[in-house]
Design an enzyme around this catalytic site. Structure first.
Site, PDB file in Angstrom:
ATOM      1  N   GLU A  33      48.735  38.723  40.164  1.00  0.00           N
ATOM      2  CA  GLU A  33      49.468  37.870  41.101  1.00  0.00           C
ATOM      3  C   GLU A  33      50.315  36.913  40.261  1.00  0.00           C
ATOM      4  OE1 GLU A  33      48.783  34.633  44.732  1.00  0.00           O
ATOM      5  OE2 GLU A  33      47.052  35.552  43.736  1.00  0.00           O
ATOM      6  N   ARG A 262      34.025  41.141  34.248  1.00  0.00           N
ATOM      7  CA  ARG A 262      35.165  40.421  33.699  1.00  0.00           C
ATOM      8  C   ARG A 262      34.790  39.850  32.339  1.00  0.00           C
ATOM      9  NH1 ARG A 262      36.374  35.298  37.344  1.00  0.00           N
ATOM     10  NH2 ARG A 262      37.846  34.946  35.637  1.00  0.00           N
ATOM     11  N   LYS A 272      42.544  30.084  36.746  1.00  0.00           N
ATOM     12  CA  LYS A 272      43.963  29.752  36.786  1.00  0.00           C
ATOM     13  C   LYS A 272      44.183  28.338  37.314  1.00  0.00           C
ATOM     14  CE  LYS A 272      46.367  34.192  37.265  1.00  0.00           C
ATOM     15  NZ  LYS A 272      47.241  34.996  38.166  1.00  0.00           N
TER      16      LYS A 272
END
Length: 556
Positions: A33, A262, A272
């Site tokens: 994104e 992850r 983020k």
């Protein structure tokens, strides 16, 4: 370490699918994104998705770079361009396979209409708080919306009104009609469209309704005929919704979602939101601050792309979450640069050394290997003059035990040159040693020490006459604790005050001619890179420390 793949459960699944004939090739995707810069965790996903495509290139495999740009409130073109640059820098190329989720907006809308017509979606006019309060919890089922049983015709009309701008933000949403009693809360009639009257970086003001990620993502994968949709473990609970959307919409393919762990690093934050906070509050110099875990940050710090790929290779792909020690990343950087980088001399804490028996204005050429174990890197010449800079800690007025460098009446070799003997020193008013006098021993350049002379160390140096000043930036870990996310006072409270220092140094003249991003080892000091923004070839030398020669945190 080689970039060659090692087996893992995802590659095993893909190999089995190819062997069985389920798929003739493999199509993966990396779907960021564009709401921030990529970080080291994304590098793991990039290496996985693009790596699988490379490994199966012989059967036409490919990896798509797709921007999941369905939220205009947070996305910017700046992030799109930075992501492209990061993927390319890591060594991967998407070729013609560049896609934007926003280019599929009409398709998402048509699929939503299809769901409504089949009684599988409805317009809900409850407030966001009301929807949240009726979702239930792990032990209490959700409460159906009072609008849940509207007719398909009424829902179609209301959804068209949403698209036409007839509702303000928060007045209406489109929800999938699934199961309000599902043990998986994600499946309790999730919102799949909302009203957002915001300008989109790609589609402008063409739309005022936007699909939710959980709805759009499976449709994007299906439309692009992705075979294996590789996600991190937090999406495992969302997989039933992924499959539901695929099963109930008119799509050309049925991708399979597979989850993996992850990458989590200690002494680091990966959120983020938190990285953006660091930037917005000027706690770092920007997204590419060399202390940031962003790909652009570690690139500017001097971490080579090959070392990042090696690190991701070593971490591997598993189904189990864990914490990886950032020391492993630093080890891979050192390991790669030890072989790949040339050597140069720089003095970071200068102390003047005067060779009193070398006439003023006279200098000698000293030939040095560019790499001690790689003759292919060749040699270089540096000038040895009467006055040179040495490191302050290479001299001790009262040498400690096992200190073999320079002290009163002691000998030491100037790297590649003569053995010198300390004959005296001078101090300033504060008692600090500011100058050391010495004499060189003729005949010792490139030769062993003469009988009766003990010389057990060699030190680096830079000619005071021929060297050039440089700005050197010493970077260290941004946080002082292993788990900054769990710090009692918040992650900002444990920022390392010593994570960034700027010093004035002296370096070999050749370093002024280095191109930005050129990396070398400052002998005995660490690995340094010419700053990609501030180093000006031939004008201004600015070097960032990528990593020290040894892990200074191991003792801590």
């Amino acid at each position: 370490m080689s970039d060659s793949p090692k087996s893992d459960f995802i590659r095993d699944i893909i190999a089995a699918d190819l062997a069985s004939g389920k798929h003739e090739t493999t199509i993966t995707r990396f779907p960021p994104e564009p709401n921030g810069y990529l970080h080291i965790g994304h590098a793991k996903s990039i290496c996985l998705n693009f790596g699988i495509a490379q490994e199966n290139a012989g059967i036409g495999a490919r990896c798509h770079l797709r921007f999941d740009d369905t939220n205009p409130e947070k996305e910017e073109t700046e992030y799109v361009e930075s992501i492209k640059a990061d993927v390319k820098w890591l060594g991967f190329d998407w070729g013609e396979n560049l896609f934007f989720a926003s280019n599929y907006f009409e398709f998402y809308y048509e699929c939503a209409v299809h769901l409504i017509k089949n009684g599988l979606a409805y317009v809900d006019q409850q407030t966001a708080d009301e929807i949240k309060s009726t979702r239930g919890n792990l032990t209490v089922p959700g409460t159906p919306s009072p609008y849940r049983d509207r007719s398909a015709e009424e829902n179609l009309e209301l959804f068209a009104k949403m698209r036409a701008g007839g509702f303000e933000e928060g007045e209406a949403v489109l929800r999938a009609k699934i199961d309000m009693a599902s043990p998986n809360i994600v499946m309790r009639d999730p919102v799949i469209y909302r009203v957002l009257k915001a300008e989109h970086h790609n589609t402008g003001d063409a739309w005022c309704i936007y699909p939710m990620y959980d709805y759009a993502h499976p449709l994007e994968d299906a439309l692009e005929k992705i075979t294996h949709s590789l996600c991190t473990l937090e999406f495992e609970i969302h997989r039933p919704l992924y499959d539901w959307v695929i099963d109930n919409c008119p799509v050309p393919a049925k991708p399979r979602q597979i989850e993996f762990a992850r990458l989590n690093l200690n002494y680091t934050v990966m959120s983020k939101r938190k990285l953006l906070q660091l930037v917005k509050e000027n706690l770092v110099s920007g997204w590419d601050d060399p202390r940031m875990p962003t790909i652009s940050g570690i690139r500017r710090r001097g971490y080579p792309a090959a070392a990042i790929r090696n690190f991701c290779h070593k971490v591997g792909i598993t189904k189990f979450n864990g914490i990886t020690d950032v020391a492993l990343l630093e080890f891979e950087v050192r390991d790669y640069l030890n072989t790949a980088s040339a050597r140069r001399m720089a003095v970071l804490d200068p102390l003047k050394l005067v060779i009193t028996n070398l006439p003023e204005g006279q200098s000698e050429d000293i030939e040095l290997d560019n790499h001690p174990k790689d003759p292919a890197m060749g040699t270089r010449q540096v000038k040895l003059s009467r006055e040179v800079w040495i490191e302050s800690d290479d001299f001790m007025e009262v040498p400690e035990k096992k200190f073999y460098r320079l002290g009163p009446d002691r000998h030491v070799r100037l790297r590649g040159g003569y053995i010198v003997k300390c004959t005296g020193f001078e101090k300033d008013d504060s008692g600090k040693v500011v100058k050391v006098n010495c004499e060189y021993l003729p005949g010792t350049k490139g030769a062993d020490a003469p009988a009766g002379v003990e010389c057990r160390a060699a030190i680096h140096w830079v000619s005071a006459e021929h060297g050039v000043p440089a700005e050197v930036r010493l970077y260290d870990r941004l946080f002082t604790v292993e788990d900054p996310d769990g710090a009692e006072g918040g992650f900002v409270s444990v920022i390392n005050p010593d994570s960034f220092k700027t010093i004035s140094a002296w370096v070999e003249p050749a370093l002024l001619e280095a191109e930005p991003e050129w990396i070398c080892q400052f002998e005995r000091l660490g690995y340094f890179v010419a700053d990609r923004h501030d180093h000006k070839t031939g004008e201004k030398a600015v070097f960032n420390r990528a990593v020290a020669l040894r892990d200074s945190w191991a003792k801590k």
